[in-house]
Scaffold this active site. Sequence first.
Site, PDB file in Angstrom:
ATOM      1  N   GLU A  48      34.686  47.117  37.123  1.00 38.26           N
ATOM      2  CA  GLU A  48      34.440  45.726  36.737  1.00 38.26           C
ATOM      3  C   GLU A  48      33.884  45.013  37.956  1.00 38.26           C
ATOM      4  OE1 GLU A  48      37.699  43.250  35.578  1.00 38.26           O
ATOM      5  OE2 GLU A  48      38.555  44.830  34.342  1.00 38.26           O
ATOM      6  N   ASP A  59      42.066  33.120  37.820  1.00 38.26           N
ATOM      7  CA  ASP A  59      42.234  33.934  39.018  1.00 38.26           C
ATOM      8  C   ASP A  59      43.291  33.397  39.957  1.00 38.26           C
ATOM      9  OD1 ASP A  59      40.293  35.620  38.134  1.00 38.26           O
ATOM     10  OD2 ASP A  59      38.681  34.683  39.278  1.00 38.26           O
TER      11      ASP A  59
END
Lengths: 266, 400
Positions: A48, A59
């Site tokens: 990824e 995040d």
Amino acid sequence: MSVAAVFERTRAEGRAALVGYYPAGFPTFDESVTAIDTMIDAGCDIIEVGLPYSDPVMDGIAIQRAAATALAGGTRTREVLRLVEAVAGRGVPILVMTYWNPVEKYGVEAFARDFAAAGGAGLITPDLIPEEADEWLAASDEHDLDRVFLVAPSSTTERIAATVAATRGFVYAQSIMGITGERDHSPTAAPELVSRTRAATDLPIGVGLGVRNGEQAAEVAGYADAVIVGSAMVSCLLNDPDHGMERLRDLTAELAAAVTRRPIDA
Amino acid sequence: MSPTQPDRLGHWGRFGGRFVPEALIAALDELETGYRKAFADEGFRAELDRMMREYAGTPSLLYEAERLSERAGARILLKREDLNHTGAHKIRNVLGQALLAKRLGKPRIIAETGAGQHGVASATAAAYLGLECTVYMGAEDVRRQALNVARMRMLGAEVIPVTAGSQTLKDSINEALRDWVSSVDSTHYLLGTVAGPHPFPLLVRELVSGIGVEARRQCLDRYGRLPHAVAACVGGGSNAMGIFHAFVDDADVSLYGFEAGGKGVETGQHGATLAAGTVGVLHGARSYIMQDDDGQIIESYSISAGLDYPSVGPEHAWLKDIGRAKYEPVTDAEAMDAFQLLCRTEGIIPALESAHAVAGALRLAPTLAAEHGDEATLLVCLSGRGDKDMETAARYFGLA
């Protein structure tokens, strides 16, 4: 190689796939290429590539810091596509994990076209739910790209069914109610979520968020088709710039060994 | 589709929607169901009405600013939201959402704040209703707005400085969203404006729409007619949506939103997202946003921290696209001139946000007067009072 082919192979080998996340352009473009090469060499089955974004709501601190460094270094969408081109063709499918706005700004159809041309396999879209994804569904069909949507412990049975129906490649099961980042404890909500998701689809199911070492990876590999590791990979270079690549290689190797522990007929 | 109601998924035309992690969808669904049930419940409405009347001090006054009107050349009516408890329209939103949080069984609220006003309002509502409160605030703002930080802490809230990103309001929203993903079972995200994922733009609009309902009735009662134009400042857009909503179906009433033109739109240092932004996705909704060619969010700027936001509520984006409302930038300098004029002509010190609306009204007045003669009437939302901005204003005018 396609994502589907990877899962055919790992299923035949009786193990889970190891999916490694790394942000493009961190700490520099060239070093991110080296990092991804290192991850592939050490045993990642799928990569990824993170597209650094100014407002990454999913995040945790490690990936935020890495993305901020990449952005400050000038990494933008075109560099991400250039990175995909640089690491595609290594026998490992390259997905891009991206928040939706940069794709929409690039142009959904144009992004799909250029990403496919660069050798990319598909997108993971943490802030795009299928109900908002008509344009992406059409473009990914047109360019034969995988589209990985997320399911979460809070997802209802109906939402899981609708999400997996729109998904191609694998389903990303968010192991905990939280954001990215390494955690000391194994994700307790994940087995139930994987089981609920499996009841709705034959697609492979990857579990992400919070896995940081071989022990946790082995545990997740016991019930999921893929183990997804991000923050722990990023932290190797974030915390130890001088020896980050070696640490990344060692961690990847540890995780790759861990996901093969499952017996073949499990 | 009626312009005033979004579709089932919260879209006004191409704007709005839900661009959030899947983990939040269940909470958004729960919030939507909960608020629709609450609003249909007479008991809830009565309790909220009582709180608005007895605690917040609404209906707020409608005040004819005669000396300002003389200078402007048209009658200017000020909707005095600055007289509400905590000094702004925001109390309407926070009381409603906090009461809803309680009804949904969430003992904790989180909020984001720029200059601190929404944080203070949230801390106030939390104290009043016995809820735990955490406020995310950019680290830079924590330093600049020490007084508001002290107020929030005095009210029992925990203030968490946000050091990520540009350390501004937009990063505080990101941090609040991250908190919410992790704590959604026990926590309500008390979003401060008509932005964010569905149902927030609709919910906040419903809670602040009393501004326009009251003003419309007050105009009719006092003058027997509606104003020719309604003006409000627009950052996220809550006070503007609150006053616009009651007038959207009145085709003869023009709606004007005045955004932060900062140092001039041409300098790039502004917060005029509707006038100068492009369509994109930020903080859970599609709207006009400030972004670069790669879709990375650009920092906004305004002398008024409350207008310093690189997105805007999706319903405003829709009203702009269908031509129902007009949006224009007002520079810092224009806003400060209007600020001083209102102080000197009316003895009212407005919030710098509200000064943008006053400046816009002064710009509009000659045109309205030319069209409607002596009857020309402008309704302006005076969204908040200027105590919080005294340091900025004193510095600007060389008084400190």
